[in-house]
Motif scaffolding. Sequence first.
Motif, PDB file in Angstrom:
ATOM      1  N   GLY A  94       7.207 -13.148  12.414  1.00  0.00           N
ATOM      2  CA  GLY A  94       6.135 -12.847  11.473  1.00  0.00           C
ATOM      3  C   GLY A  94       5.113 -11.918  12.089  1.00  0.00           C
ATOM      4  N   ILE A  95       4.339 -11.264  11.230  1.00  0.00           N
ATOM      5  CA  ILE A  95       3.265 -10.392  11.688  1.00  0.00           C
ATOM      6  C   ILE A  95       2.003 -10.690  10.895  1.00  0.00           C
ATOM      7  CG2 ILE A  95       4.796  -8.543  12.453  1.00  0.00           C
ATOM      8  CD1 ILE A  95       4.079  -7.047   9.854  1.00  0.00           C
ATOM      9  N   GLU A  96       0.866 -10.357  11.507  1.00  0.00           N
ATOM     10  CA  GLU A  96      -0.428 -10.519  10.836  1.00  0.00           C
ATOM     11  C   GLU A  96      -1.234  -9.252  11.055  1.00  0.00           C
ATOM     12  OE1 GLU A  96      -4.376 -10.869  10.047  1.00  0.00           O
ATOM     13  OE2 GLU A  96      -3.805 -10.960  12.176  1.00  0.00           O
ATOM     14  N   ILE A  97      -1.710  -8.645   9.967  1.00  0.00           N
ATOM     15  CA  ILE A  97      -2.546  -7.459  10.045  1.00  0.00           C
ATOM     16  C   ILE A  97      -3.861  -7.789   9.346  1.00  0.00           C
ATOM     17  CG2 ILE A  97      -2.764  -5.004   9.511  1.00  0.00           C
ATOM     18  CD1 ILE A  97       0.323  -4.917   9.319  1.00  0.00           C
ATOM     19  N   THR A  98      -4.921  -7.912  10.115  1.00  0.00           N
ATOM     20  CA  THR A  98      -6.213  -8.359   9.608  1.00  0.00           C
ATOM     21  C   THR A  98      -6.887  -7.267   8.790  1.00  0.00           C
ATOM     22  OG1 THR A  98      -6.434  -9.684  11.618  1.00  0.00           O
ATOM     23  CG2 THR A  98      -8.424  -9.367  10.291  1.00  0.00           C
ATOM     24  N   SER A  99      -7.479  -7.662   7.662  1.00  0.00           N
ATOM     25  CA  SER A  99      -8.204  -6.695   6.839  1.00  0.00           C
ATOM     26  C   SER A  99      -9.060  -7.421   5.813  1.00  0.00           C
ATOM     27  CB  SER A  99      -7.229  -5.767   6.107  1.00  0.00           C
ATOM     28  OG  SER A  99      -7.904  -4.906   5.214  1.00  0.00           O
ATOM     29  N   LEU A 100     -10.218  -6.860   5.525  1.00  0.00           N
ATOM     30  CA  LEU A 100     -10.953  -7.285   4.349  1.00  0.00           C
ATOM     31  C   LEU A 100     -10.174  -6.842   3.114  1.00  0.00           C
ATOM     32  CD1 LEU A 100     -14.549  -6.193   5.401  1.00  0.00           C
ATOM     33  CD2 LEU A 100     -13.586  -8.504   5.505  1.00  0.00           C
ATOM     34  N   ILE A 101     -10.278  -7.587   2.033  1.00  0.00           N
ATOM     35  CA  ILE A 101      -9.545  -7.235   0.826  1.00  0.00           C
ATOM     36  C   ILE A 101      -9.939  -5.844   0.333  1.00  0.00           C
ATOM     37  CG2 ILE A 101      -9.209  -7.836  -1.610  1.00  0.00           C
ATOM     38  CD1 ILE A 101      -9.346 -10.775  -0.790  1.00  0.00           C
ATOM     39  N   THR A 102     -11.198  -5.498   0.482  1.00  0.00           N
ATOM     40  CA  THR A 102     -11.651  -4.182   0.015  1.00  0.00           C
ATOM     41  C   THR A 102     -11.076  -3.034   0.823  1.00  0.00           C
ATOM     42  OG1 THR A 102     -13.636  -4.393   1.395  1.00  0.00           O
ATOM     43  CG2 THR A 102     -13.816  -5.055  -0.932  1.00  0.00           C
ATOM     44  N   GLU A 103     -10.505  -3.335   1.993  1.00  0.00           N
ATOM     45  CA  GLU A 103      -9.992  -2.290   2.882  1.00  0.00           C
ATOM     46  C   GLU A 103      -8.469  -2.365   3.059  1.00  0.00           C
ATOM     47  OE1 GLU A 103     -12.331  -0.112   3.709  1.00  0.00           O
ATOM     48  OE2 GLU A 103     -13.685  -1.456   2.623  1.00  0.00           O
ATOM     49  N   LEU A 104      -7.789  -3.112   2.205  1.00  0.00           N
ATOM     50  CA  LEU A 104      -6.349  -3.277   2.364  1.00  0.00           C
ATOM     51  C   LEU A 104      -5.617  -1.941   2.325  1.00  0.00           C
ATOM     52  CD1 LEU A 104      -5.561  -6.397   0.151  1.00  0.00           C
ATOM     53  CD2 LEU A 104      -5.363  -6.252   2.636  1.00  0.00           C
ATOM     54  N   ASP A 105      -4.630  -1.812   3.200  1.00  0.00           N
ATOM     55  CA  ASP A 105      -3.761  -0.649   3.236  1.00  0.00           C
ATOM     56  C   ASP A 105      -2.406  -1.064   2.657  1.00  0.00           C
ATOM     57  OD1 ASP A 105      -1.467   0.826   4.956  1.00  0.00           O
ATOM     58  OD2 ASP A 105      -3.158   2.174   4.655  1.00  0.00           O
ATOM     59  N   ALA A 106      -1.921  -0.308   1.680  1.00  0.00           N
ATOM     60  CA  ALA A 106      -0.685  -0.693   0.991  1.00  0.00           C
ATOM     61  C   ALA A 106       0.491  -0.814   1.950  1.00  0.00           C
ATOM     62  CB  ALA A 106      -0.379   0.305  -0.123  1.00  0.00           C
ATOM     63  N   ALA A 107       0.559   0.081   2.935  1.00  0.00           N
ATOM     64  CA  ALA A 107       1.673   0.028   3.889  1.00  0.00           C
ATOM     65  C   ALA A 107       1.619  -1.252   4.709  1.00  0.00           C
ATOM     66  CB  ALA A 107       1.636   1.248   4.797  1.00  0.00           C
ATOM     67  N   ASP A 108       0.426  -1.683   5.089  1.00  0.00           N
ATOM     68  CA  ASP A 108       0.297  -2.932   5.843  1.00  0.00           C
ATOM     69  C   ASP A 108       0.701  -4.132   4.992  1.00  0.00           C
ATOM     70  OD1 ASP A 108      -0.633  -1.528   8.036  1.00  0.00           O
ATOM     71  OD2 ASP A 108      -2.752  -1.936   7.629  1.00  0.00           O
ATOM     72  N   VAL A 109       0.312  -4.093   3.723  1.00  0.00           N
ATOM     73  CA  VAL A 109       0.680  -5.187   2.819  1.00  0.00           C
ATOM     74  C   VAL A 109       2.200  -5.275   2.694  1.00  0.00           C
ATOM     75  CG1 VAL A 109       0.576  -6.016   0.437  1.00  0.00           C
ATOM     76  CG2 VAL A 109      -1.482  -5.093   1.537  1.00  0.00           C
ATOM     77  N   ARG A 110       2.836  -4.142   2.478  1.00  0.00           N
ATOM     78  CA  ARG A 110       4.296  -4.133   2.352  1.00  0.00           C
ATOM     79  C   ARG A 110       4.965  -4.638   3.624  1.00  0.00           C
ATOM     80  NH1 ARG A 110       3.117   1.027  -0.046  1.00  0.00           N
ATOM     81  NH2 ARG A 110       3.312   0.899  -2.309  1.00  0.00           N
ATOM     82  N   ARG A 111       4.426  -4.248   4.764  1.00  0.00           N
ATOM     83  CA  ARG A 111       5.043  -4.672   6.024  1.00  0.00           C
ATOM     84  C   ARG A 111       4.972  -6.185   6.193  1.00  0.00           C
ATOM     85  NH1 ARG A 111       9.167  -4.068   9.070  1.00  0.00           N
ATOM     86  NH2 ARG A 111       8.810  -4.368  11.295  1.00  0.00           N
TER      87      ARG A 111
END
Length: 267
Positions: A94-111
């Motif tokens: 598994g992976i975790e990429i930290t982000s505020l919801i207002t700053e989400l990056d679509a590529a990070d979400v998909r990953r």
Amino acid sequence: MTSYQLAGRNALVTGGARGLGAGMAEALAAAGASVAIGDILEDEGKQTAQALRDSGATAEFVPLDVTDDASWASSVDTVVDAFGGLDIVVNNAGIEITSLITELDAADVRRMLEVNLLGTALGLKHALRAMRPGGAAGNGGSVINIASVAATIAFPGISVYSATKSGIDRLTRVAAAESGKLGYGVRVNCIYPGLTPTTMGNQLAVDCAEIGLFPSPEAAAGAVVELTPLGRLGQVDDMADAVVFLASDAAKFITGAGLPVDGGMGM
């Protein structure tokens, strides 16, 4: 009392090269299982497998990209051929990429969706196909999915990670229901680890500070401790012991369950 010993059983641990996965592989081996380390980190995975062999265990490294269907099929075939069967699969990668919801990056979400959710779904697919009657192994077994306390609490900065781990909880329960209904003889459970100071856990604390949620990584970790009734962070062996339990005959009447291993944080 039923033993936690796993002698004669064969296990595959995804994301087993380091961190929680390596600790789980070590604990399974210590309980007597033959263990395959499945990972994309080839050098580290081979080193982990060698360390297990040096301790007297039977261990192998198998290249595995959990997001790839063909990679799963090849890895499971390799493990069955090498060990003569497959009885335990730990879907830990598994992976975790930290982000505020207002700053989400679509590529990070998909990953995160691909590794955490798709990776676990494919792991369930290939574990069940191999372990069910008529499968390459065919003797039933146990699948343990690694969710997270993030599936049970609302902690800032980890929205998508939390969503994927909640999804793992649902995958676990549906897979357990299907396995039971269809007579596969495979128990499917998950654990919810609390924050553990592995590479990933430490990076989460750093990231939460960097995006302004806490004044420092130490403060971020301290906030987790404050929310934890047992008053400490988790340790790798806390999680590894739970995996051994769920893999063993001591849990022979447990399926479709989520076991919190979080010091009470998610209660």
